[in-house]
Design a protein around this motif. Sequence first.
Motif, PDB file in Angstrom:
ATOM      1  N   GLY A   1      -0.963   8.552  -4.403  1.00 19.45           N
ATOM      2  CA  GLY A   1      -2.288   9.129  -4.157  1.00 19.45           C
ATOM      3  C   GLY A   1      -2.191  10.468  -3.451  1.00 19.45           C
ATOM      4  N   ILE A   2      -1.380  10.534  -2.401  1.00 24.02           N
ATOM      5  CA  ILE A   2      -1.207  11.786  -1.672  1.00 24.02           C
ATOM      6  C   ILE A   2      -0.505  12.814  -2.552  1.00 24.02           C
ATOM      7  N   GLY A   3       0.526  12.362  -3.275  1.00 25.22           N
ATOM      8  CA  GLY A   3       1.257  13.285  -4.160  1.00 25.22           C
ATOM      9  C   GLY A   3       0.367  13.869  -5.244  1.00 25.22           C
ATOM     10  N   SER A   4      -0.449  13.038  -5.876  1.00 25.67           N
ATOM     11  CA  SER A   4      -1.329  13.550  -6.932  1.00 25.67           C
ATOM     12  C   SER A   4      -2.417  14.447  -6.357  1.00 25.67           C
TER      13      SER A   4
ATOM     14  N   ALA B   1       0.807  -1.222   0.000  1.00 25.68           N
ATOM     15  CA  ALA B   1       0.000   0.000   0.000  1.00 25.68           C
ATOM     16  C   ALA B   1       0.841   1.273   0.000  1.00 25.68           C
ATOM     17  N   GLY B   2       2.103   1.169   0.331  1.00 24.83           N
ATOM     18  CA  GLY B   2       2.959   2.349   0.381  1.00 24.83           C
ATOM     19  C   GLY B   2       3.009   3.136  -0.907  1.00 24.83           C
ATOM     20  N   PRO B   3       3.330   2.491  -2.032  1.00 25.38           N
ATOM     21  CA  PRO B   3       3.343   3.246  -3.294  1.00 25.38           C
ATOM     22  C   PRO B   3       1.986   3.853  -3.645  1.00 25.38           C
ATOM     23  N   VAL B   4       0.909   3.152  -3.315  1.00 24.83           N
ATOM     24  CA  VAL B   4      -0.422   3.687  -3.585  1.00 24.83           C
ATOM     25  C   VAL B   4      -0.650   4.951  -2.766  1.00 24.83           C
TER      26      VAL B   4
END
Length: 156
Positions: free
Chosen positions: A138-141, A131-134
Motif C-alpha cells: 500500500g505504501i509502495g504503490s 498486515a505487513g505485506p498490505v
Amino acid sequence: MANNTRRIAMDKKKYKQYVDEISPKPKYLKNYTLAFLVGGTICVIGQGINDAYMKLAGLDKMAAATSTSITLIFIGAFLTGLGIYDLIGKRAGAGSIIPITGFANSIVSPAMEYKREGYVLGVGANLFKVAGPVLVYGIGSSILCGFFYYIFTLVK
C-alpha cells in the motif's frame, strides 16, 4: 480405457453429490443481516466519537477524523487483546472485518497467538505478519502513484 474414464467421471459426480449433501447450508440472510448490523454499529460508534471530538474537544474536521481513526484502531486492538473482537467476528463476519477496527484486529491477532514466546520474539516478530505485506504494498504503490502524479503535473 474409455470405460475407465467414464467410471472416474461418474465417481466425480457421485462425490460432488455426496459433498453437497453433507455440507452445511450457509444462512445467507442471517449472515448479511449480522454483517450489516455489526458493521453499521461500528460506523455509528465511529461517527459518535468523531462528533464528540469536534464538539467536546473543539477539534476541526480533519483533526477529529484522524483522532477518530486512532481511537477506533485502539478499541479494535484492545478488544482483540481481550478476545472479544474475535467473538464479534465469528458472528458478524465481514461486518467486523471491513471497518478500520478489522485492520487493528488483523494486526493484533497473530501477535496474540505468540505472546507466550515473549514480547520481542513472540509479539514483536508476529505483529505485522498479516498486515505487513498490505502496508508495504500500500505504501509502495502510493509512493509510485505520487511520483507519477508529480511527473505528470510538471509536464503541464
